[in-house]
Enzyme design. Structure first.
Site, PDB file in Angstrom:
ATOM      1  N   GLY A 188       0.856  -1.193   0.000  1.00 44.39           N
ATOM      2  CA  GLY A 188       0.000   0.000   0.000  1.00 44.39           C
ATOM      3  C   GLY A 188       0.885   1.233   0.000  1.00 44.39           C
ATOM      4  O   GLY A 188       2.050   1.178  -0.401  1.00 44.39           O
TER       5      GLY A 188
ATOM      6  N   THR B 232       6.041  -2.979  11.558  1.00 42.41           N
ATOM      7  CA  THR B 232       5.433  -1.700  11.948  1.00 42.41           C
ATOM      8  C   THR B 232       3.953  -1.696  11.556  1.00 42.41           C
ATOM      9  O   THR B 232       3.332  -0.639  11.528  1.00 42.41           O
ATOM     10  CB  THR B 232       6.126  -0.504  11.251  1.00 42.41           C
ATOM     11  OG1 THR B 232       6.104  -0.740   9.834  1.00 42.41           O
ATOM     12  CG2 THR B 232       7.540  -0.305  11.721  1.00 42.41           C
TER      13      THR B 232
ATOM     14  N   ARG C 115       0.818  -4.524  12.160  1.00 40.24           N
ATOM     15  CA  ARG C 115      -0.019  -4.931  13.284  1.00 40.24           C
ATOM     16  C   ARG C 115       0.596  -6.188  13.898  1.00 40.24           C
ATOM     17  O   ARG C 115       1.003  -7.106  13.182  1.00 40.24           O
ATOM     18  CB  ARG C 115      -1.443  -5.238  12.822  1.00 40.24           C
ATOM     19  CG  ARG C 115      -2.301  -4.005  12.542  1.00 40.24           C
ATOM     20  CD  ARG C 115      -2.619  -3.223  13.818  1.00 40.24           C
ATOM     21  NE  ARG C 115      -3.481  -2.082  13.576  1.00 40.24           N
ATOM     22  CZ  ARG C 115      -3.050  -0.837  13.361  1.00 40.24           C
ATOM     23  NH1 ARG C 115      -1.761  -0.569  13.337  1.00 40.24           N
ATOM     24  NH2 ARG C 115      -3.926   0.142  13.178  1.00 40.24           N
TER      25      ARG C 115
ATOM     26  N   GLU D  74      -1.006  -6.248  22.240  1.00 42.71           N
ATOM     27  CA  GLU D  74      -0.586  -4.916  22.651  1.00 42.71           C
ATOM     28  C   GLU D  74      -1.442  -4.406  23.812  1.00 42.71           C
ATOM     29  O   GLU D  74      -2.658  -4.613  23.770  1.00 42.71           O
ATOM     30  CB  GLU D  74      -0.745  -3.996  21.429  1.00 42.71           C
ATOM     31  CG  GLU D  74       0.363  -3.017  21.305  1.00 42.71           C
ATOM     32  CD  GLU D  74       0.344  -2.328  19.954  1.00 42.71           C
ATOM     33  OE1 GLU D  74       0.581  -3.011  18.931  1.00 42.71           O
ATOM     34  OE2 GLU D  74       0.096  -1.129  19.940  1.00 42.71           O
TER      35      GLU D  74
ATOM     36  N   HIS E 253       4.810   1.183  19.630  1.00 45.34           N
ATOM     37  CA  HIS E 253       3.871   1.597  18.570  1.00 45.34           C
ATOM     38  C   HIS E 253       4.009   3.095  18.241  1.00 45.34           C
ATOM     39  O   HIS E 253       3.075   3.882  18.450  1.00 45.34           O
ATOM     40  CB  HIS E 253       2.422   1.253  18.952  1.00 45.34           C
ATOM     41  CG  HIS E 253       1.534   1.086  17.757  1.00 45.34           C
ATOM     42  ND1 HIS E 253       0.473   0.225  17.708  1.00 45.34           N
ATOM     43  CD2 HIS E 253       1.553   1.699  16.536  1.00 45.34           C
ATOM     44  CE1 HIS E 253      -0.133   0.311  16.533  1.00 45.34           C
ATOM     45  NE2 HIS E 253       0.513   1.211  15.794  1.00 45.34           N
TER      46      HIS E 253
END
Ligand code: GLV
Length: 317
Positions: A155, A235, A237, A266, A284
């Site tokens: 993307g 970086t 999920r 997380e 994050h």
């Protein structure tokens, strides 16, 4: 009557500044991720909400308040929201695409460099007083020039990481559902099947969204295909990676190193990763620059205002 908009976290001032021109704005601050029940509580009077990626916007949350018309997630990912339920209930969901691309690509590259050049280990050596003088064999790392970067998910962020890789003299491979002529032309990127990419890459960087298809894609089978000299960077999920399998690969030297900005559960980190010096761990921070977070807050607020005013919004998911 004025609409009520709830912010589920402290955000850059621009969000409240924009919204408060025509809405009542309530900000609910919490240091820790909220439970469903807490979210139901704070959204009780909301016509619109600006949520963050740790908010579990489940069907139960969405059905709890019949007035709720829009959930503007202050993130590009929307895996924390039940999109099917939102659609059925006629609640709009928006995200913040585009504005966090460069910041996140920078952070992915920071992690690539930190892992391959052992930057955190070097910093620790200085602080611990263990640097006794230059040595030819001290903290040797891996060079990026002429190495292959395998990008999973092409993307906007994958594309921006490919551009950085090209500038570092790397070859770029990518795995994505469709062909991306833009990166093939701009960066000479080569599309590969997942297994081939894992086998050929010196650094694998994850940039895919979390979906039922991508969850757990980097499991023990995938890690076993990677070169023992390779690095894994995440970086995107956390649940894309099986952290236990990763810990085993790092503990046994099956994989040279890893760098993670996101975690399977997380904010909990798999405790097996903590003692390992060949993994870099960040909290994050992908989009965490002042400029990007301001832009994200502005977009989220604009989406809420636009939807409440007109029933249309620029970033409907
Ligand atoms: C960050 O992880 C985001 O999805 O914006």
């Amino acid at each position: 009557m004025k609409h009520t908009v709830v912010l589920t976290a402290a955000m850059p001032d621009v969000a409240t500044a924009l919204l408060s021109q025509e809405c009542d704005v309530l900000t609910h601050i919490s240091e820790e991720p909220r439970t469903e029940d807490e979210l139901i509580d704070i959204l009780a009077d909301a016509d619109g909400a600006i949520t963050i990626l740790t908010d579990p916007v489940t069907r139960r949350v969405l059905t709890s308040n019949p007035n709720l018309r829009i959930v503007a997630n202050c993130a590009v990912g929307t895996d924390n929201i039940d999109l099917v339920a939102a659609r059925e209930l006629g609640i709009a969901v928006t995200n913040t695409p585009g504005v966090l691309t460069e910041a996140t690509a920078d952070l992915a590259f920071a992690l690539i460099l930190a892992a391959t050049r052992r930057i955190i280990e070097g910093d620790a050596m200085m602080r611990n007083g263990n640097f006794l003088g230059w040595q030819p064999l001290m903290l040797l790392g891996t060079e990026l020039n002429e190495a292959t970067l395998g990008i999973i998910g092409m993307g906007r962020i994958g594309f921006a990481v490919a551009a950085r890789a090209k500038a570092f003299g790397m070859s770029v491979a990518y795995h994505a559902r469709s062909v991306h002529h833009d990166t093939e032309e701009a960066h000479g990127s080569l599309r590969m099947e997942l297994d081939e990419l894992l086998e050929k890459s010196d650094v694998v960087s994850l940039h895919a969204p979390l979906t039922p298809e991508t969850a757990g894609m980097i499991d023990s089978r995938a890690l076993a295909l990677m070169k023992p000299s390779a690095f894994l960077i995440n970086t995107a999920r956390g649940p894309l990676v099986d952290e236990d399998a990763l810990a085993t690969a790092l503990e046994t030297g099956r994989l040279r190193g890893a760098a993670l900005d996101v975690y399977q559960e997380e904010p909990r980190v798999n405790p097996r990763l903590l003692p390992l010096s060949n993994v870099v761990l960040l909290p994050h921070l992908g989009s965490a620059t002042t400029r990007t977070r301001e832009a994200m807050a502005r977009i989220a607020a604009t989406n809420v205002l636009s939807w409440l005013r007109t029933g249309r919004a620029p970033n409907i998911v």
